[in-house]
Design a protein around this motif. Structure first.
Motif, mmCIF file in Angstrom:
data_model
loop_
_atom_site.group_PDB
_atom_site.id
_atom_site.type_symbol
_atom_site.label_atom_id
_atom_site.label_comp_id
_atom_site.label_asym_id
_atom_site.label_seq_id
_atom_site.Cartn_x
_atom_site.Cartn_y
_atom_site.Cartn_z
ATOM 1 N N ALA A 56 -9.095 -2.675 7.613
ATOM 2 C CA ALA A 56 -7.967 -1.997 7.861
ATOM 3 C C ALA A 56 -6.583 -2.615 7.058
ATOM 4 C CB ALA A 56 -7.338 -2.271 9.297
ATOM 5 N N TRP A 57 -6.021 -1.596 6.613
ATOM 6 C CA TRP A 57 -4.781 -1.996 5.722
ATOM 7 C C TRP A 57 -3.547 -1.752 6.603
ATOM 8 C CZ3 TRP A 57 -1.081 1.829 3.712
ATOM 9 C CH2 TRP A 57 -0.346 1.491 2.710
ATOM 10 N N SER A 58 -2.434 -2.691 6.322
ATOM 11 C CA SER A 58 -1.224 -2.480 6.881
ATOM 12 C C SER A 58 -0.269 -2.746 5.719
ATOM 13 C CB SER A 58 -0.780 -3.652 8.015
ATOM 14 O OG SER A 58 0.468 -3.142 8.532
ATOM 15 N N GLY A 59 0.588 -1.751 5.554
ATOM 16 C CA GLY A 59 1.790 -1.711 4.478
ATOM 17 C C GLY A 59 2.541 -0.693 4.723
ATOM 18 N N VAL A 60 3.040 -0.373 3.489
ATOM 19 C CA VAL A 60 4.314 0.896 3.534
ATOM 20 C C VAL A 60 3.755 2.055 2.851
ATOM 21 C CG1 VAL A 60 6.673 1.799 3.234
ATOM 22 C CG2 VAL A 60 6.221 -0.746 4.191
ATOM 23 N N TRP A 61 3.725 3.158 3.092
ATOM 24 C CA TRP A 61 3.343 4.270 2.125
ATOM 25 C C TRP A 61 4.573 5.450 2.296
ATOM 26 C CZ3 TRP A 61 1.506 9.360 4.060
ATOM 27 C CH2 TRP A 61 1.348 9.423 5.614
ATOM 28 N N ALA A 62 4.681 6.226 1.285
ATOM 29 C CA ALA A 62 5.705 7.273 1.275
ATOM 30 C C ALA A 62 5.025 8.800 1.568
ATOM 31 C CB ALA A 62 6.239 7.494 0.056
ATOM 32 N N ASP A 63 5.515 9.487 2.458
ATOM 33 C CA ASP A 63 4.820 10.665 2.882
ATOM 34 C C ASP A 63 4.931 11.787 1.780
ATOM 35 O OD1 ASP A 63 3.544 12.697 4.137
ATOM 36 O OD2 ASP A 63 4.606 12.805 5.943
ATOM 37 N N GLU A 64 4.575 11.603 0.570
ATOM 38 C CA GLU A 64 4.624 12.637 -0.512
ATOM 39 C C GLU A 64 3.325 12.840 -0.988
ATOM 40 O OE1 GLU A 64 4.906 11.287 -4.008
ATOM 41 O OE2 GLU A 64 4.246 9.229 -3.001
ATOM 42 N N PRO A 65 2.956 13.429 -1.928
ATOM 43 C CA PRO A 65 1.710 14.015 -2.529
ATOM 44 C C PRO A 65 0.945 12.588 -3.072
ATOM 45 C CG PRO A 65 3.129 15.532 -3.294
ATOM 46 C CD PRO A 65 4.031 14.622 -2.466
ATOM 47 N N ASP A 66 1.672 11.568 -3.622
ATOM 48 C CA ASP A 66 0.723 10.658 -4.209
ATOM 49 C C ASP A 66 0.610 9.658 -2.955
ATOM 50 O OD1 ASP A 66 0.783 11.329 -6.805
ATOM 51 O OD2 ASP A 66 2.506 10.334 -7.545
ATOM 52 N N GLY A 67 1.653 9.450 -1.983
ATOM 53 C CA GLY A 67 1.361 8.471 -0.847
ATOM 54 C C GLY A 67 -0.033 9.094 0.030
ATOM 55 N N ARG A 68 0.067 10.481 0.126
ATOM 56 C CA ARG A 68 -0.936 10.871 0.924
ATOM 57 C C ARG A 68 -2.376 10.762 0.220
ATOM 58 N NH1 ARG A 68 3.317 14.454 1.989
ATOM 59 N NH2 ARG A 68 2.715 16.033 0.318
ATOM 60 N N ARG A 69 -2.327 10.887 -1.031
ATOM 61 C CA ARG A 69 -3.344 10.559 -1.941
ATOM 62 C C ARG A 69 -4.084 9.213 -1.695
ATOM 63 N NH1 ARG A 69 -4.956 12.233 -8.026
ATOM 64 N NH2 ARG A 69 -7.148 11.453 -8.296
ATOM 65 N N ILE A 70 -3.125 8.309 -1.694
ATOM 66 C CA ILE A 70 -3.483 6.826 -1.362
ATOM 67 C C ILE A 70 -4.329 6.386 -0.250
ATOM 68 C CG2 ILE A 70 -2.436 4.571 -1.556
ATOM 69 C CD1 ILE A 70 -0.294 5.373 -3.416
ATOM 70 N N VAL A 71 -3.318 7.108 0.876
ATOM 71 C CA VAL A 71 -4.021 6.794 2.320
ATOM 72 C C VAL A 71 -5.610 7.525 2.344
ATOM 73 C CG1 VAL A 71 -3.672 7.655 4.683
ATOM 74 C CG2 VAL A 71 -1.668 6.834 3.301
ATOM 75 N N ALA A 72 -5.618 8.650 1.722
ATOM 76 C CA ALA A 72 -6.805 9.690 1.742
ATOM 77 C C ALA A 72 -7.954 8.460 1.078
ATOM 78 C CB ALA A 72 -6.737 10.847 0.983
ATOM 79 N N GLU A 73 -7.479 8.172 -0.120
ATOM 80 C CA GLU A 73 -8.587 6.980 -0.902
ATOM 81 C C GLU A 73 -8.943 6.086 -0.018
ATOM 82 O OE1 GLU A 73 -9.877 7.399 -3.652
ATOM 83 O OE2 GLU A 73 -8.605 9.124 -4.766
ATOM 84 N N LEU A 74 -7.968 5.420 0.856
ATOM 85 C CA LEU A 74 -8.338 4.222 1.621
ATOM 86 C C LEU A 74 -9.429 4.564 2.757
ATOM 87 C CD1 LEU A 74 -4.589 2.698 1.767
ATOM 88 C CD2 LEU A 74 -6.879 1.331 0.899
ATOM 89 N N GLU A 75 -9.003 5.927 3.373
ATOM 90 C CA GLU A 75 -9.670 6.320 4.278
ATOM 91 C C GLU A 75 -11.083 6.657 3.972
ATOM 92 O OE1 GLU A 75 -7.282 9.027 6.444
ATOM 93 O OE2 GLU A 75 -6.244 7.578 7.143
ATOM 94 N N ALA A 76 -11.051 7.463 2.925
ATOM 95 C CA ALA A 76 -12.640 7.752 2.205
ATOM 96 C C ALA A 76 -13.363 6.751 2.270
ATOM 97 C CB ALA A 76 -12.340 8.254 0.990
ATOM 98 N N ARG A 77 -12.800 5.427 1.972
ATOM 99 C CA ARG A 77 -13.678 3.960 1.854
ATOM 100 C C ARG A 77 -14.081 3.305 3.299
ATOM 101 N NH1 ARG A 77 -11.141 5.557 -2.654
ATOM 102 N NH2 ARG A 77 -11.981 4.831 -4.505
ATOM 103 N N GLY A 78 -13.609 4.121 4.307
ATOM 104 C CA GLY A 78 -13.644 3.660 5.717
ATOM 105 C C GLY A 78 -12.660 2.465 6.112
#
Length: 293
Positions: A56-78
């Motif tokens: 699991a990851w805890s940090g800060v992410w921006a709700d914009e296209p790049d931020g959503r891509r980062i979150v999607a990349e993390l979740e794609a790795r479980g």
């Protein structure tokens, strides 16, 4: 398998491969380009997830296209992102990386416009879910002692590691309580030390009482255990260096993996160095756990 929470950076890496690093005020054409997940904590989790851990990851992410891509990349790795803080504004952290084929080196320009996760944010995380909590010392290093107290209060059995890559204000107050402190060679050299053993021996054991590890690039890594015994491992470079981005994060993942499986520190140190060496022989981190040794 352990449940592991990492607190720190998750970044979008834009990687350009070039034949050789360009001279200042010149232009060069990239041979290839990849856009991928980056950031110390995210990279470490990406490897740990491959090694079979629940991450699991805890940090800060921006709700914009790049931020959503980062979150999607993390979740794609479980990797679970439910304990991360979402911000409506700001710009996702981005690293612009140039890889030199000639030198096998990388140069990074990093940009971010986001606050760090602070102690108040972290105190909302249910740390009782995790066997291991890995903290990345970032500009919020002054909050780390409070974060560690939160873990100790709500999950006293969890092991805590701290990555120290750079000097940070307030960092000296964060070094006393982790079970494992992972120092980079850059940090040690920046404090005037010429070799990792001298650096670790120079630390006051009353101020840094846990297991202490220092990586030193092609010279391998050194660790001092809780009894004050010194352990060393050489580096295990690949036949050809392809991509060193994330090698330190991979080392940290390998060490955490081995210690979480109750392997002795000496064995864990070597396993981490071997894994980091394999990483340097391939592009990115995907498929690393299945790479040949």
């Amino acid at each position: 398998m352990a449940a592991i929470l990492a607190v720190g950076g998750a970044v979008l890496d834009i990687v350009n491969g070039v034949a050789a690093y360009p001279a200042e005020d010149s232009e060069v054409r990239a041979e290839r380009q990849t856009v991928r997940l980056g950031g110390n904590a995210a990279n470490t989790l990406a490897v740990l997830a491959q090694l079979g851990h629940r991450c699991a990851w805890s940090g800060v992410w921006a709700d914009e296209p790049d931020g959503r891509r980062i979150v999607a990349e993390l979740e794609a790795r479980g990797i679970d992102t439910g304990s991360a803080r979402r911000l409506a504004g700001g710009k996702s952290p981005t690293s612009y990386i140039t890889l030199s084929r000639a030198a096998g080196s990388r140069t990074i320009v990093h940009y971010r416009d986001l606050p760090e996760l602070d102690a108040a944010d972290f105190e909302a995380v249910d740390v009782a879910l995790y066997d291991w909590v890995h903290l990345e010392a970032r500009p919020n290093a002054g909050d780390i002692p409070r974060m560690i107290r939160h873990v100790r209060r709500h999950n006293p059995q969890a092991r805590i590691s701290l990555e120290v890559e750079k000097a940070r204000e307030g960092l000296e107050h964060a070094l006393h309580d982790p079970d494992v402190v992972l120092f980079s060679g850059d940090y040690a050299r920046g404090r005037g030390w010429a070799d990792p053993e001298a650096f670790l021996r120079g630390l006051d054991p009353a101020a840094v009482p846990g297991v202490k590890v220092c990586t030193w690039g092609s010279a391998g890594a050194v660790a001092v255990d809780n009894a004050g015994r010194l352990h060393r491992t050489p580096a295990f470079p690949p036949a050809r260096v392809v991509d060193t981005v994330g090698a330190g994060d991979t080392f940290n993942a390998g060490l955490i993996d081995a210690l979480a499986r109750a392997r002795p520190l000496e064995e864990a140190l070597e396993a981490a160095a071997r894994l980091a060496g394999r990483k340097c022989g391939q592009e990115g981190l995907d498929g690393l756990a299945g790479a040949g040794g």
